[in-house]
Design a protein around this motif. Structure first.
Motif, PDB file in Angstrom:
ATOM      1  N   THR A  97      29.939  34.642  31.749  1.00 57.70           N
ATOM      2  CA  THR A  97      30.060  35.200  30.403  1.00 57.70           C
ATOM      3  C   THR A  97      29.899  36.711  30.434  1.00 57.70           C
ATOM      4  O   THR A  97      30.663  37.461  29.801  1.00 57.70           O
ATOM      5  N   GLN A  98      28.902  37.168  31.187  1.00 58.73           N
ATOM      6  CA  GLN A  98      28.675  38.605  31.283  1.00 58.73           C
ATOM      7  C   GLN A  98      29.808  39.303  32.038  1.00 58.73           C
ATOM      8  O   GLN A  98      30.223  40.406  31.679  1.00 58.73           O
ATOM      9  N   MET A  99      30.315  38.674  33.089  1.00 56.06           N
ATOM     10  CA  MET A  99      31.408  39.288  33.843  1.00 56.06           C
ATOM     11  C   MET A  99      32.671  39.408  33.004  1.00 56.06           C
ATOM     12  O   MET A  99      33.434  40.377  33.134  1.00 56.06           O
ATOM     13  N   ALA A 145      31.541  32.431  43.180  1.00 54.14           N
ATOM     14  CA  ALA A 145      32.502  33.479  43.534  1.00 54.14           C
ATOM     15  C   ALA A 145      33.920  33.051  43.188  1.00 54.14           C
ATOM     16  O   ALA A 145      34.742  33.862  42.701  1.00 54.14           O
ATOM     17  N   GLU A 146      34.240  31.783  43.423  1.00 55.20           N
ATOM     18  CA  GLU A 146      35.565  31.274  43.081  1.00 55.20           C
ATOM     19  C   GLU A 146      35.799  31.362  41.575  1.00 55.20           C
ATOM     20  O   GLU A 146      36.904  31.721  41.122  1.00 55.20           O
ATOM     21  N   ALA A 147      34.762  31.069  40.796  1.00 57.07           N
ATOM     22  CA  ALA A 147      34.882  31.151  39.342  1.00 57.07           C
ATOM     23  C   ALA A 147      35.075  32.596  38.888  1.00 57.07           C
ATOM     24  O   ALA A 147      35.832  32.863  37.946  1.00 57.07           O
ATOM     25  N   VAL A 148      34.407  33.554  39.546  1.00 57.34           N
ATOM     26  CA  VAL A 148      34.581  34.961  39.205  1.00 57.34           C
ATOM     27  C   VAL A 148      36.006  35.406  39.540  1.00 57.34           C
ATOM     28  O   VAL A 148      36.651  36.130  38.765  1.00 57.34           O
ATOM     29  N   SER A 149      36.506  34.973  40.692  1.00 57.61           N
ATOM     30  CA  SER A 149      37.882  35.319  41.070  1.00 57.61           C
ATOM     31  C   SER A 149      38.888  34.744  40.076  1.00 57.61           C
ATOM     32  O   SER A 149      39.865  35.417  39.693  1.00 57.61           O
ATOM     33  N   ALA A 150      38.656  33.511  39.643  1.00 56.97           N
ATOM     34  CA  ALA A 150      39.551  32.901  38.651  1.00 56.97           C
ATOM     35  C   ALA A 150      39.484  33.658  37.328  1.00 56.97           C
ATOM     36  O   ALA A 150      40.510  33.845  36.645  1.00 56.97           O
ATOM     37  N   LEU A 151      38.281  34.112  36.964  1.00 54.66           N
ATOM     38  CA  LEU A 151      38.127  34.907  35.750  1.00 54.66           C
ATOM     39  C   LEU A 151      38.913  36.208  35.853  1.00 54.66           C
ATOM     40  O   LEU A 151      39.607  36.615  34.909  1.00 54.66           O
ATOM     41  N   ALA A 152      38.815  36.874  37.010  1.00 57.91           N
ATOM     42  CA  ALA A 152      39.542  38.126  37.212  1.00 57.91           C
ATOM     43  C   ALA A 152      41.050  37.899  37.092  1.00 57.91           C
ATOM     44  O   ALA A 152      41.764  38.692  36.451  1.00 57.91           O
ATOM     45  N   GLY A 200      43.780  39.417  34.383  1.00 56.42           N
ATOM     46  CA  GLY A 200      44.774  40.318  34.944  1.00 56.42           C
ATOM     47  C   GLY A 200      44.164  41.428  35.781  1.00 56.42           C
ATOM     48  O   GLY A 200      44.746  42.511  35.900  1.00 56.42           O
ATOM     49  N   LEU A 201      43.031  41.158  36.404  1.00 55.92           N
ATOM     50  CA  LEU A 201      42.319  42.157  37.194  1.00 55.92           C
ATOM     51  C   LEU A 201      42.390  41.803  38.675  1.00 55.92           C
ATOM     52  O   LEU A 201      42.471  40.633  39.058  1.00 55.92           O
TER      53      LEU A 201
END
Length: 595
Positions: free
Chosen positions: A69-71, A98-105, A109-110
């Motif tokens: 949520t914060q990311m 980490a996989e979830a952060v990558s999917a969020l990015a 579009g980051l």
């Protein structure tokens, strides 16, 4: 590489969370509130690992989902400004986080390089772990077993271009020490700089506790409701300045920093995977408004073992709380228990814990009573007022500790003491975990960093030769200044008028740090507040083993009360299960204070 080969300082490290559940807006506040270089957050209290283990058993993620949520709020800004993110939110599943952060990015579009650190998870254990304090060998089946890693794997991840570093179980201070290694190029022999970074990390790891939160002298803290999170400006020599963003609430003072330095520590030799930091060498200086400079921290080589946090399912428990009002509170507590145990035998449970806590004026401190005490401890409870009678039962069988107990309590409602009412409805038992500290040879643990598909092993690195002036070694044990006055003389007043305190949990132990703001009062405090005196002032510590450590540079004493919290926070039946209020109970006691 030496520190001189690293970047120029300072490095501004901002904290955005001290526990799983802290303020969700903090990451955005820290990123948008002013310039920072690294954003960190600490999600992993000892209790959190048990919570995540329970989540995993239920099919939920084993990491802190609030981190995502914060990311989502700040990742784009961090990438634009070159702010690195380092967090232990990976919990029991750093790769999944980490996989979830990558999917969020990707969804935003980051393009972000997301690294994760593994190697702390030691399951399955090769042998039953031995308790670090008692020497007992664990007979139960572990749920989790995680070694406390240091900052080196974090530094390696940053060196390989990671924008976000997600770890599992690392020391809280590693979230600052790791970026310091990367930024300044510290080697394992740079013990003093490493020790300084550990101290800075310890100060900011708990978020607003460094900026006026939970502060003994809270009335001095402006706009506490909008308290800003802390920032550590870290320098190449390990010195630092603790501050916060301008315009935020809270306070950064020698007092608030001292309070956090005393939180959840034991000996002044603060052991860690990267260095042993000497807390008795810390020097504090109020450099300006909301700016406290930390200097002088000396380092010693780290131990050759790593701490392990083991958790296992301890059983099931149930708690019912009754309210006692008016006269004869101790007698009413006795009558209430007699009625309950007449319906469900006390002996049918593996453990029973009874705690009578006074609430009304004129009542003294309550004293918990164990299963062998036969009843509630009155602990000075007066003849009139209000008190809580809290009864907790524990048993391996959830049915034994379930409604059979709680319904029996309710059944006494019309056949018990006058004024009977409760605060808890009848319910089923809930499982509880047990924290089991152990250790392992540092050489036996292999941290691994994975960034953009590249797997980098980080083998054990011995401290090596001590560099520069450290060769002479840190100073010896602190000398407590003498006090020539009469300890029985003075005006009897609450200790808290002249002394601050902060307390917390260390596994099954509790720590209690006490300090005076006037250095002239420290000789008196050191002479007056002995272990025996502490037992007199806080009857709840009873005959438990207590260690006392002096920290003259901070005008402070630190006490470690062994076994106060039983088998740890998750298993503790105490109302104050994390010993958070132990210091405030001490400050409320009246003692003779010299003028």
């Amino acid at each position: 590489m030496t520190a001189e080969a690293g970047r120029p300082g300072p490095m501004r490290v901002a904290n955005c969370g001290g526990f799983y559940g802290d303020r969700l807006s903090a990451a955005r506040e820290m990123v948008e509130g002013g310039p920072i270089d690294v954003l960190t957050g600490d999600w992993l209290a000892e209790l959190t690992m048990s919570i995540l283990a329970g989540n995993r058993l239920k099919g939920r993620p084993g990491y802190a989902r609030t981190f995502l949520t914060q990311m989502e709020q700040v990742l784009g800004t961090c990438l634009d400004r070159g702010i690195r993110v380092v967090a232990n939110a990976g919990g029991l599943d750093p790769a999944g986080c980490a996989e979830a952060v990558s999917a969020l990015a990707d969804r935003l579009g980051l393009r972000a390089a997301v690294a994760h650190v593994t190697g702390d998870d030691l399951m399955p254990l090769a042998a039953p772990p031995v308790h670090a304090d008692t020497g007992e060998t664990l007979r139960a089946t572990p749920l989790t077993a995680n070694a406390y890693l240091g900052g080196r794997p974090i530094a390696v991840a940053l060196e390989h271009g990671a924008d976000v570093v997600v770890t599992g179980r690392v020391t809280d201070a590693a979230l600052v020490t790791g970026p310091g290694m990367w930024w300044f190029g510290w080697d394992p022999g740079d013990l003093d700089p490493l020790a300084g970074s550990v101290v800075a990390g310890h100060v900011i790891e708990c978020g607003c506790q460094a900026t006026g939160g939970n502060y003994a002298f809270f009335e001095e803290v402006p706009d506490l409701a909008r308290c800003g999170f802390p920032i550590a400006e870290l320098y190449a020599d390990g010195s630092s300045v603790i501050t916060k963003h301008p315009g935020t609430g809270g306070l950064v003072s020698i007092g608030t920093v001292t309070a956090q330095l005393l939180y959840e520590i034991a000996s002044p030799r603060y052991l860690g995977p990267d260095v042993t930091a000497r807390f008795d060498t810390i020097r504090l200086e109020q450099e300006g408004p909301d700016r406290v400079r930390i200097t002088g921290v000396r380092g010693e080589p780290p131990p050759d073992t790593l701490k392990i946090a083991v958790t296992y399912l301890g059983g099931h428990r149930n708690t019912m709380t009754l309210v006692l009002t008016g006269l004869d509170l101790a007698a009413k507590a006795r009558i209430a228990q007699e009625a309950i145990w007449a319906r469900v035998p006390r002996e049918s449970f593996e453990q029973v814990h009874v705690e009578l806590t006074p609430l009304g004026a004129g009542d003294g401190p309550g004293t918990p009573s164990g299963p062998e005490a036969g009843g509630a401890g009155t602990g000075g409870v007066g003849t009139a007022g209000t008190a809580l009678l809290r009864i907790t039962v524990m048993d391996p069988d959830p049915r034994t500790a379930g409604r059979a107990f709680s319904s029996a309590v309710v059944e006494t409602g019309l056949a018990s003491y006058p004024g009977f009412y409760g605060l808890t409805p009848p319910g089923d038992a809930s499982p509880y975990g047990v924290y089991w500290p152990s250790s392992i040879e540092a050489r036996a643990v292999l941290p691994v960093v994975t960034v953009d598909g590249l797997r980098v092993e980080v083998p054990y690195a011995p401290p090596g030769p001590v560099l520069g002036e450290q060769a002479g070694g840190p100073p010896g044990d602190a000398v407590v200044p003498p006090y020539a006055g009469d300890l029985s003389a003075g005006v009897v007043r609450p200790l808290g008028l002249v002394a601050g305190a902060r307390s917390g949990d260390k596994g099954g132990d509790a720590n209690l740090g006490v300090w005076v703001r006037d250095p002239a009062r420290y000789p008196w405090l050191a002479a007056f507040l002995t272990v025996d005196r502490l037992r007199e002032l806080l009857p709840e510590v009873g005959g438990l083993p207590i260690d006392r450590f002096a920290l003259p540079n901070l005008h402070a004493l630190n006490f470690v009360v062994h076994g106060l919290l039983g088998r740890g926070v998750a298993a503790s039946p105490l109302l104050d299960a994390q010993a958070k209020a132990l210091g405030e109970r001490l400050r409320a006691v009246c003692v003779p204070i010299p003028s």
